[in-house]
Design a protein around this motif. Structure first.
Motif, mmCIF file in Angstrom:
data_model
loop_
_atom_site.group_PDB
_atom_site.id
_atom_site.type_symbol
_atom_site.label_atom_id
_atom_site.label_comp_id
_atom_site.label_asym_id
_atom_site.label_seq_id
_atom_site.Cartn_x
_atom_site.Cartn_y
_atom_site.Cartn_z
ATOM 1 N N ILE A 193 0.851 -1.193 0.000
ATOM 2 C CA ILE A 193 0.000 0.000 0.000
ATOM 3 C C ILE A 193 0.886 1.241 0.000
ATOM 4 C CG2 ILE A 193 -1.708 1.357 1.296
ATOM 5 C CD1 ILE A 193 -3.039 -1.186 2.158
ATOM 6 N N ASP A 194 0.727 2.042 -1.064
ATOM 7 C CA ASP A 194 1.444 3.316 -1.184
ATOM 8 C C ASP A 194 0.638 4.375 -0.439
ATOM 9 O OD1 ASP A 194 2.498 5.734 -1.926
ATOM 10 O OD2 ASP A 194 2.436 5.357 -4.089
ATOM 11 N N LEU A 195 1.157 4.824 0.686
ATOM 12 C CA LEU A 195 0.404 5.768 1.527
ATOM 13 C C LEU A 195 0.558 7.215 1.066
ATOM 14 C CD1 LEU A 195 1.057 4.496 5.166
ATOM 15 C CD2 LEU A 195 -1.051 4.246 3.843
ATOM 16 N N GLY A 196 1.550 7.480 0.208
ATOM 17 C CA GLY A 196 1.752 8.863 -0.253
ATOM 18 C C GLY A 196 3.155 9.340 0.056
ATOM 19 N N GLY A 197 3.285 10.642 0.249
ATOM 20 C CA GLY A 197 4.587 11.264 0.469
ATOM 21 C C GLY A 197 5.217 10.882 1.803
ATOM 22 N N ILE A 198 6.434 11.340 2.005
ATOM 23 C CA ILE A 198 7.209 10.942 3.189
ATOM 24 C C ILE A 198 6.551 11.397 4.496
ATOM 25 C CG2 ILE A 198 8.783 12.951 3.184
ATOM 26 C CD1 ILE A 198 9.738 9.249 3.912
ATOM 27 N N GLU A 199 5.675 12.431 4.417
ATOM 28 C CA GLU A 199 4.986 12.876 5.632
ATOM 29 C C GLU A 199 4.060 11.790 6.182
ATOM 30 O OE1 GLU A 199 4.418 13.942 2.650
ATOM 31 O OE2 GLU A 199 2.259 13.874 2.250
ATOM 32 N N MET A 200 3.686 10.817 5.323
ATOM 33 C CA MET A 200 2.827 9.736 5.802
ATOM 34 C C MET A 200 3.594 8.759 6.705
ATOM 35 S SD MET A 200 0.198 11.001 4.521
ATOM 36 C CE MET A 200 -1.154 9.861 4.776
ATOM 37 N N ALA A 201 4.922 8.922 6.760
ATOM 38 C CA ALA A 201 5.717 8.131 7.713
ATOM 39 C C ALA A 201 5.231 8.357 9.143
ATOM 40 C CB ALA A 201 7.195 8.489 7.591
ATOM 41 N N ARG A 202 4.619 9.524 9.383
ATOM 42 C CA ARG A 202 4.031 9.760 10.719
ATOM 43 C C ARG A 202 3.061 8.650 11.101
ATOM 44 N NH1 ARG A 202 1.991 15.906 9.577
ATOM 45 N NH2 ARG A 202 3.941 16.575 8.611
#
Lengths: 220, 220
Positions: free
Chosen positions: B184-193
């Protein structure tokens, strides 16, 4: 059983309707005792449904479902008379979400990492039994686990009193079709930090998969 | 492919061993270029394994796996020469866990809710491609998804560059046996939160179920 519902949003309405369908007696509490939206639901179920203030609903229920917006939940809980809350079971479905900063949503300041709404509510109601549950799924799924993957997915439950937690796990199985083997007791109310902090992730998975009708299944 | 590994703990060793088994060339980086534990692994794979400093490993790898303790990760990343990191892929497996306050673990101050290690690392390496992934499962499962439920469970991937993210998803499928339909691709690196904030929950599920060999399957 006599059920109090705090909140008239989508979650409160869904929980109320589901429990009325299961022949429970339900009082829906809101700021005013004459909320119009609630009046309609009550009219359809005149024998078993009623409405009142937040305090009325807390006084009425043996079990009280907290279905409030995370932003306002603590103010409402603070407004309840201690007399109406002592020795009662409060099922806390709230999430401290803050969507004002874009994606992913944040948790409200002071209610993340080392704190949670579940814990704050338990602190405000020291003589009540607070159970954190159902806050990790869509409202439709809360009341009918079978809506996704034949009910084969997990519900996470936290609370300080093991007997009450056990009682409520049975309640979720009997009324909301959760599978007993899929309930996970995470521990005391401080574990609400885990399930609340998961909700921004839940929003991200919804965004990535295109539907809120999903849940987590823990596989081994 | 030439792989750099930053860190010689369980995660670094597991990733290094798995990639050596798949015939990649691996340099393991640590504070000193003569780490004894690493020397043993290198001795067993003299043709394809080597060791060096963190900077040596970053210079060596086309892909660099960040397998550092969350507490020290940013200091190590800060110590890397920009020349060694530009245009490289960094797979960030770190988690900012703080176990010093009991259960549930917390996230390190300043690395929760509105920030994450993934984002901090991307900020420190503005000319590199940081991919957050693998940080939500046990190290044995990272390198062989089949160890649980025949590989039928989810891996969550975040990063700012879609092509690089796609390349790394293929890498995880080809080398670590993750199922393509379960990424699952959650999006940009901010989704690492989201995935970092899940890890205390992961610890709680481990505690409740008795084993770290599990993962989440998103069911619909």
């Amino acid at each position: 059983m006599k059920i109090g519902i705090l909140g008239t949003g989508m979650v409160g309405e869904t929980i109320a309707s589901a429990l009325l369908d299961k022949n429970h007696d339900v009082m829906i509490g809101s700021r005013t005792a004459t909320n119009e939206k609630v009046a309609e639901l009550v009219k359809k179920n005149s024998k078993h449904a009623s409405q009142g203030t937040f305090n009325d609903a807390a006084a009425y229920g043996d079990i009280v479902f907290i279905c409030l917006n995370g932003e306002h939940a603590l103010d409402v809980i603070r407004s309840l008379d201690e007399f109406n809350t002592a020795n009662k079971i409060f099922v806390d479905i709230t999430n401290p979400l803050d969507f004002t900063h874009g994606m992913p949503p944040r948790l409200i300041n002071g209610l993340s990492n080392n704190n949670s709404l579940g814990e704050e509510i338990q602190r405000l109601l020291p003589n009540a039994y607070v159970i954190k549950a159902l806050n990790t799924v869509n409202h439709k799924l809360m009341v009918d686990a079978r809506q996704v993957n034949n009910g084969d997915h997990n519900l996470f439950v936290c609370g300080n009193n093991a007997d009450i937690k056990n009682k409520m796990m049975h309640f979720f199985v009997d009324n909301f079709h959760w599978r007993p083997e899929r309930l996970i007791d995470l521990g005391g109310i401080e574990m609400a930090r885990c399930t609340e902090a998961y909700v921004p992730f839940w929003v991200a998975i919804w965004q990535a998969t295109g539907s809120p009708m999903f849940n987590l299944k823990v596989v081994q």
